[in-house]
Scaffold this motif. Sequence first.
Motif, PDB file in Angstrom:
ATOM      1  N   LEU A   1      88.679  61.743  25.258  1.00 34.03           N
ATOM      2  CA  LEU A   1      88.062  61.393  23.979  1.00 34.03           C
ATOM      3  C   LEU A   1      86.596  61.020  24.141  1.00 34.03           C
ATOM      4  CD1 LEU A   1      90.789  59.262  22.168  1.00 34.03           C
ATOM      5  CD2 LEU A   1      89.764  61.371  21.317  1.00 34.03           C
ATOM      6  N   GLY A   2      86.289  60.254  25.181  1.00 33.37           N
ATOM      7  CA  GLY A   2      84.923  59.808  25.393  1.00 33.37           C
ATOM      8  C   GLY A   2      84.449  58.918  24.258  1.00 33.37           C
ATOM      9  N   THR A   3      83.136  58.895  24.048  1.00 25.01           N
ATOM     10  CA  THR A   3      82.571  58.088  22.966  1.00 25.01           C
ATOM     11  C   THR A   3      82.594  58.885  21.662  1.00 25.01           C
ATOM     12  OG1 THR A   3      80.349  58.847  23.540  1.00 25.01           O
ATOM     13  CG2 THR A   3      81.090  56.772  24.513  1.00 25.01           C
ATOM     14  N   PRO A   4      82.646  58.201  20.532  1.00 20.18           N
ATOM     15  CA  PRO A   4      82.705  58.911  19.246  1.00 20.18           C
ATOM     16  C   PRO A   4      81.449  59.747  18.987  1.00 20.18           C
ATOM     17  CG  PRO A   4      83.274  56.585  18.987  1.00 20.18           C
ATOM     18  CD  PRO A   4      82.713  56.738  20.359  1.00 20.18           C
ATOM     19  N   ALA A   5      81.651  60.893  18.373  1.00 19.38           N
ATOM     20  CA  ALA A   5      80.516  61.714  17.955  1.00 19.38           C
ATOM     21  C   ALA A   5      79.813  61.026  16.780  1.00 19.38           C
ATOM     22  CB  ALA A   5      81.005  63.093  17.538  1.00 19.38           C
ATOM     23  N   LYS A   6      78.589  61.434  16.505  1.00 16.34           N
ATOM     24  CA  LYS A   6      77.842  60.848  15.397  1.00 16.34           C
ATOM     25  C   LYS A   6      78.614  61.079  14.096  1.00 16.34           C
ATOM     26  CE  LYS A   6      73.294  60.773  13.221  1.00 16.34           C
ATOM     27  NZ  LYS A   6      71.896  61.332  13.218  1.00 16.34           N
ATOM     28  N   GLY A   7      78.838  60.017  13.361  1.00 15.92           N
ATOM     29  CA  GLY A   7      79.561  60.106  12.096  1.00 15.92           C
ATOM     30  C   GLY A   7      81.063  60.065  12.223  1.00 15.92           C
ATOM     31  N   GLU A   8      81.584  60.058  13.467  1.00 13.66           N
ATOM     32  CA  GLU A   8      83.028  60.003  13.669  1.00 13.66           C
ATOM     33  C   GLU A   8      83.535  58.587  13.407  1.00 13.66           C
ATOM     34  OE1 GLU A   8      86.400  60.846  17.170  1.00 13.66           O
ATOM     35  OE2 GLU A   8      84.257  61.115  17.597  1.00 13.66           O
ATOM     36  N   LYS A   9      84.557  58.481  12.592  1.00 11.04           N
ATOM     37  CA  LYS A   9      85.107  57.175  12.237  1.00 11.04           C
ATOM     38  C   LYS A   9      86.547  57.088  12.734  1.00 11.04           C
ATOM     39  CE  LYS A   9      82.137  56.927   8.150  1.00 11.04           C
ATOM     40  NZ  LYS A   9      82.083  56.867   6.659  1.00 11.04           N
TER      41      LYS A   9
ATOM     42  N   LEU B   1      93.971  60.231  13.294  1.00 15.75           N
ATOM     43  CA  LEU B   1      94.374  58.926  13.797  1.00 15.75           C
ATOM     44  C   LEU B   1      94.692  59.019  15.287  1.00 15.75           C
ATOM     45  CD1 LEU B   1      96.814  57.909  10.909  1.00 15.75           C
ATOM     46  CD2 LEU B   1      94.344  57.486  11.070  1.00 15.75           C
ATOM     47  N   ILE B   2      94.480  57.929  15.999  1.00 12.59           N
ATOM     48  CA  ILE B   2      94.724  57.870  17.435  1.00 12.59           C
ATOM     49  C   ILE B   2      95.859  56.883  17.694  1.00 12.59           C
ATOM     50  CG2 ILE B   2      93.752  57.321  19.695  1.00 12.59           C
ATOM     51  CD1 ILE B   2      90.965  57.949  18.455  1.00 12.59           C
ATOM     52  N   GLY B   3      96.987  57.358  18.191  1.00 16.86           N
ATOM     53  CA  GLY B   3      98.129  56.496  18.489  1.00 16.86           C
ATOM     54  C   GLY B   3      98.053  55.930  19.885  1.00 16.86           C
ATOM     55  N   ARG B   4      98.187  54.625  19.982  1.00 20.14           N
ATOM     56  CA  ARG B   4      98.189  53.961  21.286  1.00 20.14           C
ATOM     57  C   ARG B   4      99.362  52.979  21.378  1.00 20.14           C
ATOM     58  NH1 ARG B   4      95.911  57.733  22.405  1.00 20.14           N
ATOM     59  NH2 ARG B   4      93.889  58.053  23.409  1.00 20.14           N
ATOM     60  N   GLY B   5     100.549  53.507  21.096  1.00 22.84           N
ATOM     61  CA  GLY B   5     101.764  52.710  21.229  1.00 22.84           C
ATOM     62  C   GLY B   5     102.441  52.983  22.560  1.00 22.84           C
ATOM     63  N   ILE B   6     103.060  51.943  23.118  1.00 24.58           N
ATOM     64  CA  ILE B   6     103.831  52.095  24.345  1.00 24.58           C
ATOM     65  C   ILE B   6     105.175  51.392  24.156  1.00 24.58           C
ATOM     66  CG2 ILE B   6     104.009  51.575  26.809  1.00 24.58           C
ATOM     67  CD1 ILE B   6     101.028  51.823  27.050  1.00 24.58           C
TER      68      ILE B   6
ATOM     69  N   LEU C   1      87.316  52.879  23.091  1.00 27.93           N
ATOM     70  CA  LEU C   1      87.321  54.062  22.228  1.00 27.93           C
ATOM     71  C   LEU C   1      86.373  53.908  21.041  1.00 27.93           C
ATOM     72  CD1 LEU C   1      91.140  54.934  22.173  1.00 27.93           C
ATOM     73  CD2 LEU C   1      89.356  55.728  23.741  1.00 27.93           C
ATOM     74  N   GLN C   2      85.873  52.698  20.834  1.00 26.71           N
ATOM     75  CA  GLN C   2      84.900  52.399  19.783  1.00 26.71           C
ATOM     76  C   GLN C   2      85.357  52.855  18.396  1.00 26.71           C
ATOM     77  OE1 GLN C   2      80.855  53.569  20.930  1.00 26.71           O
ATOM     78  NE2 GLN C   2      81.470  53.497  23.086  1.00 26.71           N
ATOM     79  N   PRO C   3      86.546  52.467  17.995  1.00 27.67           N
ATOM     80  CA  PRO C   3      87.001  52.861  16.652  1.00 27.67           C
ATOM     81  C   PRO C   3      86.317  52.050  15.569  1.00 27.67           C
ATOM     82  CG  PRO C   3      88.591  51.371  17.625  1.00 27.67           C
ATOM     83  CD  PRO C   3      87.554  51.626  18.688  1.00 27.67           C
ATOM     84  N   LYS C   4      86.314  52.590  14.368  1.00 29.30           N
ATOM     85  CA  LYS C   4      85.843  51.814  13.229  1.00 29.30           C
ATOM     86  C   LYS C   4      86.929  50.874  12.754  1.00 29.30           C
ATOM     87  CE  LYS C   4      83.641  52.028   8.727  1.00 29.30           C
ATOM     88  NZ  LYS C   4      83.005  52.879   7.684  1.00 29.30           N
TER      89      LYS C   4
ATOM     90  N   LYS D   1      82.827  44.738  16.370  1.00 29.44           N
ATOM     91  CA  LYS D   1      82.446  45.345  15.084  1.00 29.44           C
ATOM     92  C   LYS D   1      83.498  46.299  14.525  1.00 29.44           C
ATOM     93  CE  LYS D   1      78.532  43.287  15.896  1.00 29.44           C
ATOM     94  NZ  LYS D   1      78.301  41.942  15.302  1.00 29.44           N
ATOM     95  N   MET D   2      84.754  46.075  14.849  1.00 30.06           N
ATOM     96  CA  MET D   2      85.828  46.880  14.272  1.00 30.06           C
ATOM     97  C   MET D   2      86.407  46.172  13.052  1.00 30.06           C
ATOM     98  SD  MET D   2      88.106  47.653  17.639  1.00 30.06           S
ATOM     99  CE  MET D   2      87.299  47.554  19.227  1.00 30.06           C
ATOM    100  N   LYS D   3      86.900  46.972  12.128  1.00 35.87           N
ATOM    101  CA  LYS D   3      87.689  46.442  11.038  1.00 35.87           C
ATOM    102  C   LYS D   3      89.155  46.432  11.473  1.00 35.87           C
ATOM    103  CE  LYS D   3      84.429  47.979   7.520  1.00 35.87           C
ATOM    104  NZ  LYS D   3      84.208  48.826   6.312  1.00 35.87           N
ATOM    105  N   VAL D   4      89.886  45.444  11.011  1.00 28.57           N
ATOM    106  CA  VAL D   4      91.264  45.246  11.462  1.00 28.57           C
ATOM    107  C   VAL D   4      92.235  45.367  10.291  1.00 28.57           C
ATOM    108  CG1 VAL D   4      92.885  43.644  12.561  1.00 28.57           C
ATOM    109  CG2 VAL D   4      90.479  43.686  13.284  1.00 28.57           C
TER     110      VAL D   4
END
Length: 233
Positions: free
Chosen positions: A41-49, A75-80, A99-102, A140-143
């Motif tokens: 995934l790397g870092t988000p592209a410009k405008g990627e939310k 959406l990105i699933g990160r369940g274990i 992952l720098q999500p919004k 700076k993420m929304k929860v």
Amino acid sequence: MKTFRQTVAILLLLSMNVAGLHAQRHDFGNWKRYAAQNKELGTPAKGEKRVVLMGNSITDGWPQTRPEFFSNNRLIGRGIGGQTSYQFLLRFREDVINLQPKVVVINYGTNDIAENTGPYDEDLTFGNVVTMVELARYHKMKVILTSCLPAAGFSWNASITDAMQKIRRLNARVQAYAKANGIPYVDYFTALLSPDGTGMNPDYANDTPGVHPNAKGYAVMESLLLPVIKKLR
């Protein structure tokens, strides 16, 4: 006698070394589970939310059962499966922060109450949720906080006979915290509750007693979660 004591001492040292090696091999946080995907995934592209869903097997099974929900809504699933809130905290940096999500969606509690990693302590579980929120906000993420799902009990730990009482108390506490701190709270519990209020509605359950949702149950959860995600994105 001296030889006997020396032999005992050597055996004790060997057993300690073996135990130490076993401990070193045990990956309590299971960081490797998503390591390759995170790197890709790397870092988000410009405008990627980005939106990351953090959780246990309920989150883990979601993209497998309803893949279109994740692909259509990016959406990105990160369940274990099997993990508790203690393990979420250990991998929160690797699977969420980096992952720098919004937006991060946090589901928690089921395996804490099932005592997967030790005796259940509501204060500690609640504290883990608060810590994840604080970490997310610092970055700076929304929860979005989501309720623990109803479960009359756990097939893998039948000794827990008061699951619903514990789930109700934890949900009420987290909901009050969310309200006091301006955090959206999604109530899966009420939507998936059985008519008699004793557990998960069998129509929405994939197992007995109901702990994991089936496709119909996930669809109900999606109808509650997606509008909140769209509002924050």
